[in-house]
Write an enzyme that holds these catalytic residues in place. Structure first.
Site, short mmCIF file in Angstrom:
data_model
loop_
_atom_site.label_atom_id
_atom_site.label_comp_id
_atom_site.label_asym_id
_atom_site.label_seq_id
_atom_site.Cartn_x
_atom_site.Cartn_y
_atom_site.Cartn_z
N SER A 156 49.64 34.49 47.19
CA SER A 156 49.76 35.73 47.92
C SER A 156 51.20 35.95 48.39
O SER A 156 52.11 35.97 47.57
CB SER A 156 48.77 35.74 49.08
N ASP A 247 41.11 42.39 43.49
CA ASP A 247 42.35 42.23 44.24
C ASP A 247 43.29 43.37 43.88
O ASP A 247 43.68 43.50 42.71
CB ASP A 247 42.98 40.88 43.90
N HIS A 277 40.85 38.35 45.98
CA HIS A 277 42.10 37.76 46.44
C HIS A 277 41.77 36.53 47.31
O HIS A 277 40.84 36.56 48.10
CB HIS A 277 42.86 38.79 47.27
#
Length: 306
Positions: A156, A247, A277
């Protein structure tokens, strides 16, 4: 919020982390407790060592993971945790790092960089770059790093930091593992996002992250914030980019893979169907996530093999 998202935050005893700034402290505390609830037990490793390493604004906390049967020196992966530049620490990603270390059979050095909003851009970037420079420079002997076999990795926001460090230090590393990376914060409106809202990243949360870390759209266009905006990708190391179907960051991950390939850089894009995600942290809740995390770790190990 999706049923999966509700289950996750319920396990941590809280609601949507982006509901208000007042939630920051509670979420930070909760993330430290999350791994044992949502992550499968990783394979055994030799040991870990917590370190203080030099940073641009004072010492940085770091944690070194050594694989079983580690030699005096060996390949190294410098890891940057996710959490939207606001959340995350060494404990929130401890099991992820243990899994990478064990499956890849490489040393992993995890970095606890300064967090926003207390420390906005460029604090996180500066810390990660300084940590990488230390690991391949004056700190290499201390951690047993073979500086000819070095990678960066992150998930991320940490994936965006890893990509930015790779851009700044091209030629000094062999591989980059980018796990559903946050590669740009300049354009956070997403077409047809409704199906993905509530799976931990949404247009609302991306706006919140940009405001807390970058502060403005203009700053967010800086490639150190948004590596997708870098105009020269030649000479970067091969990349393994993992993206997830549920995501909104997946399009940027795919675009970056295409850009790297166009620049002559080998880039593998791995699409996780029907996963959200953050799935590397959900190896207990989502068993298929463990298989995909192990697959990425195996790619890391092969890239750094002698």
């Amino acid at each position: 919020m999706s049923d999966f998202g509700k289950e996750f935050w319920t396990k941590l005893g809280m609601s949507d982390p982006f509901a208000s700034d007042a939630m920051i402290a509670r979420v930070r505390d909760g993330m430290g407790k999350a791994p044992e609830l949502i992550e499968a037990t990783p394979p055994a490793i030799l040991d870990t060592h917590d370190l203080d390493i030099p940073g641009p604004a004072g010492p940085l906390k770091a944690r070194l993971y050594r694989p079983e049967h580690a030699h005096e020196t060996g390949p190294l992966c410098v890891f940057f945790h996710g959490g939207g530049y606001v959340f995350g620490d060494l404990d929130s990603h401890d099991r992820v790092c243990r899994r990478l270390c064990a499956i890849a059979n490489v040393r992993v050095l995890a970095i606890a960089y300064r967090l926003a909003p207390e420390n906005p851009f460029p604090a996180a970037y500066d810390d990660c770059l300084a940590a990488f420079d230390w690991a391949v420079g004056q700190g290499a002997a201390r951690i047993g790093a073979d500086t000819t076999r070095v990678a960066v990795a992150g998930d991320s926001a940490g994936g965006g930091l890893a990509a930015a460090v790779a851009q700044a230090r091209r030629g000094q590393l062999r591989f980059q593992l980018l796990i559903y990376p946050l590669l740009q914060l300049a354009e956070v409106r997403k077409d047809k996002l409704k199906a993905f809202e509530g799976h931990f990243v949404s247009a609302k949360s991306l706006n919140w992250i940009r405001d807390n870390y970058a502060g403005s759209t203009e700053t967010a266009r800086d490639p150190r914030v948004s590596p997708l905006f870098c105009t020269d990708l030649a000479g970067l190391p091969p990349a393994y980019i993992a993206v997830a179907e549920y995501d909104p960051l997946k399009d940027e991950g795919a675009a970056y893979a295409d850009m790297l390939s166009a620049a002559g850089v080998r880039a593998e894009l791995h699409f996780a169907k029907a996963l959200p995600h953050g799935y590397f942290n959900f190896t207990r809740m989502l068993p298929v996530a463990k298989k995909l995390a192990d697959k990425a770790a195996d790619a890391l190990g092969r890239a750094l093999a002698d």
